[in-house]
Scaffold this active site. Structure first.
Site, PDB file in Angstrom:
ATOM      1  N   ASN A   1     -70.060  11.684 -14.321  1.00  0.00           N
ATOM      2  CA  ASN A   1     -69.981  11.673 -12.854  1.00  0.00           C
ATOM      3  C   ASN A   1     -71.095  12.459 -12.168  1.00  0.00           C
ATOM      4  OD1 ASN A   1     -68.897  14.101 -13.610  1.00  0.00           O
ATOM      5  ND2 ASN A   1     -67.157  14.020 -12.215  1.00  0.00           N
TER       6      ASN A   1
ATOM      7  N   GLU B   1     -65.611  22.767 -19.040  1.00  0.00           N
ATOM      8  CA  GLU B   1     -64.872  22.371 -17.835  1.00  0.00           C
ATOM      9  C   GLU B   1     -64.319  20.986 -18.113  1.00  0.00           C
ATOM     10  OE1 GLU B   1     -63.850  20.338 -14.982  1.00  0.00           O
ATOM     11  OE2 GLU B   1     -65.851  20.505 -14.084  1.00  0.00           O
TER      12      GLU B   1
ATOM     13  N   CYS C   1     -63.838  16.020 -11.020  1.00  0.00           N
ATOM     14  CA  CYS C   1     -62.834  16.931 -11.591  1.00  0.00           C
ATOM     15  C   CYS C   1     -62.105  17.657 -10.479  1.00  0.00           C
ATOM     16  CB  CYS C   1     -63.512  17.982 -12.473  1.00  0.00           C
ATOM     17  SG  CYS C   1     -64.497  17.262 -13.748  1.00  0.00           S
TER      18      CYS C   1
HETATM   19  O1  G3P Z   1     -66.321  16.585 -11.804  1.00  0.00           O
HETATM   20  C1  G3P Z   1     -67.250  17.587 -11.871  1.00  0.00           C
HETATM   21  C2  G3P Z   1     -66.902  18.759 -11.012  1.00  0.00           C
HETATM   22  O2  G3P Z   1     -67.679  19.806 -11.386  1.00  0.00           O
HETATM   23  C3  G3P Z   1     -66.902  18.466  -9.525  1.00  0.00           C
HETATM   24  O3  G3P Z   1     -67.981  18.903  -8.809  1.00  0.00           O
HETATM   25  O4  G3P Z   1     -69.329  19.244  -6.779  1.00  0.00           O
HETATM   26  O5  G3P Z   1     -67.781  17.301  -6.911  1.00  0.00           O
HETATM   27  O6  G3P Z   1     -66.866  19.590  -6.682  1.00  0.00           O
HETATM   28  P1  G3P Z   1     -67.993  18.744  -7.202  1.00  0.00           P
END
Ligand code: G3P
Length: 510
Positions: free
Chosen positions: A183, A278, A312
């Site tokens: 992603n 993570e 995530c």
């Molecule tokens: O899914 C990866 C996670 O680190 C989300 O990042 O920047 O979308 O909150 P962000």
């Protein structure tokens, strides 16, 4: 099934051309990066990358062999020795250069993200620019925090005179293995590369299959910046062939992984090395009776549906007080109705999810909820990998969607009768990445934040990782360690001490 025809939008600067031409072989396949050169794998095999929108092969990357992995790790080991002796300001200078090159070439890299992972065009460009900024910040943060150490004296510990001076500094770990997810194949690669390099480590990148070509382009920006040969490399291929081989390789001194529960398997197999992981979340959004419902609805839609829920940190379950649930659901429904659905080239809000198997998994969760009586706020619609945004109301704990991560544009709403019920649901999850609470009462918000078993709680905003220098961590199955620029730099170093032993206590003279 509704008919979906993707349009063909041209980008001005094309991937694999211009400065990126050397990444592509005569057969059109993308090469891998080893010892400062772009190479074809001697396996003679490639891995196809399927465009989630067209569901046709978009690119092909090398299926690297274990022998090629060995060579890359050997080169990384050698290069790291002299890199660790390169002055910190020079390391920082090279990172700033790479950041500038990355931002300059944001369009062709964004094009790869659009074609490989169906990221909406504007978000794809934002990912690359954010990545350049992240690399520059690493350089700046590194020169500050690695330029400092500690000085301790011995007589603070009982029984000691001041006969020992202890100097501490931070030294690199060695070879870092970076495994980012599909992603954010660029941003979550540089969030590992930047800290690793500024701290004096070398790095081997294993990009996700979907997103590998974007990662190869990003890697070329580091190549163009002039990093020493072998210091960074990028191997592509099948997880079944090189996945375990990489993560269990004795030449690897640290693994930084972002992704799904593969991370749990990696942590069981890896040797005695530091791990940064993570592994996803089921971020709860708790809405109290006194919440600003317009603000909450806007954040639920942004948090739940941006990049089609494939984050995530997406809002993955709404826990709303029953007395305001009808009003909130109406507001969210109105905003969902305005989301545009279609191809990433058109910068639609909702784009096809990454693979057909992801779409099938999401559909499985939706059908389970349907069978168990959830209220569908929109009609369920799917065409290929494209799933229309769906809000499921009156979800109950016996439904899979109440607990599992759809990683798609489907959001469950659970109505609660007390704050404690909301906290209980949040804490009963095996995940603990982030959560959020909407209330006008800051005192209640703080109490709830303390009670939620998650790495971060956002008050009056949707969960998010950034800004990228903030600490980012998950509890329970959501991860190991803490990320964010400063924490990652520290995590990729270890403390070295030198103790000066004096023949007499230092304060005896005079
Ligand atoms: O899914 C990866 C996670 O680190 C989300 O990042 O920047 O979308 O909150 P962000």
């Amino acid at each position: 099934m509704a008919h979906f025809k993707p349009p063909n939008v041209a980008f001005t600067q094309m991937a694999g051309t211009g400065v990126f031409a050397e990444l592509v072989g005569g057969d059109g396949e993308f090469k891998y990066y080893s010892d400062g050169e772009w190479k074809k794998s001697c396996s003679g095999k490639s891995v196809p990358i399927i465009n989630p929108t067209t569901r046709e092969t978009q690119f092909k990357v090398q299926a690297c062999t274990q022998e090629e992995v060995n060579k890359v790790i050997d080169a990384a080991k050698t290069a790291q020795k002299s890199w660790a002796k390169t002055p910190l300001w020079k390391r920082a200078e090279l990172l700033h250069k790479a950041a500038a090159i990355l931002k300059e070439h944001r369009n062709p890299i964004a094009e790869c993200l659009v074609k490989e992972i169906a990221k909406p065009a504007k978000d794809a460009v934002t990912e690359v620019v954010r990545s350049g900024d992240l690399v520059s910040y690493c350089a700046e943060e590194g020169v500050r925090i690695l330029g400092e150490g500690k000085f301790l004296v011995s007589d603070s510990f009982p029984g000691n005179e001041r006969t020992k001076y202890c100097l501490t500094s931070k030294i690199p770990l060695g070879v870092i293995l970076a495994i980012p997810p599909f992603n954010y194949p660029v941003n979550l690669a540089v969030s590992k590369i930047g800290p690793a390099l500024i701290a004096g480590n070398s790095l081997v990148l294993k990009p996700p299959t979907q997103g590998a070509v974007a990662a190869l382009h990003m890697m070329h920006c580091f190549h163009l910046a002039g990093f020493p040969k072998g210091l960074i490399s990028c191997v592509t291929g099948k997880g079944s062939e090189i996945g375990d081989f990489l993560t269990m390789h004795p030449g690897i001194n640290c693994i930084s992984f972002t992704g799904g529960d593969t991370g749990i398997a990696i942590s069981k197999k890896a040797g005695m090395i530091p791990l940064q992981m993570e592994l996803g979340g089921k971020d709860a959004c708790i809405i109290l009776e006194d919440a600003d419902l317009d603000l909450a609805a806007a954040n639920i839609v942004k948090g739940g549906f941006s990049y089609s829920g494939q984050r995530c940190t997406a809002v993955k379950v709404v826990l709303v007080m029953d007395s305001v649930a009808d009003a909130l659901v109406e507001k969210v429904k109105a905003k969902v109705a305005k989301l545009t659905v279609g191809p990433p080239e058109d910068d639609c809000d909702i784009t096809p999810v990454v693979t057909e198997s992801s779409a099938n998994f999401i559909e499985g969760l939706v059908m389970d909820a349907k069978q168990k009586g959830a209220t569908f706020c929109q009609e369920y619609k799917r065409a290929g990998n494209l799933i229309w945004p769906l809000l499921l109301d009156n979800v109950r704990p016996d439904m899979r969607i109440a607990w599992e991560e759809p990683f798609g544009p489907v959001l469950p709403v659970i109505r609660i009768n007390s704050v404690e019920e909301g906290i209980h649901h949040c804490n009963a999850s095996n995940f603990g990445l982030q959560g959020c609470v909407f209330t006008r009462d800051i005192n209640k918000a703080i109490l709830i934040s303390d009670a939620m078993e998650t790495g971060t709680v956002q008050i009056n905003s949707a969960p998010a990782r950034g800004p990228d220098h903030f600490p980012f961590q998950g509890l329970k199955d959501s991860g190991i360690g803490s990320q964010g620029i400063t924490n990652s730099i520290n995590m990729m170093t270890k403390i070295k001490t030198t103790v000066i032993n004096l023949p007499t206590p230092s304060y005896t003279m005079g």
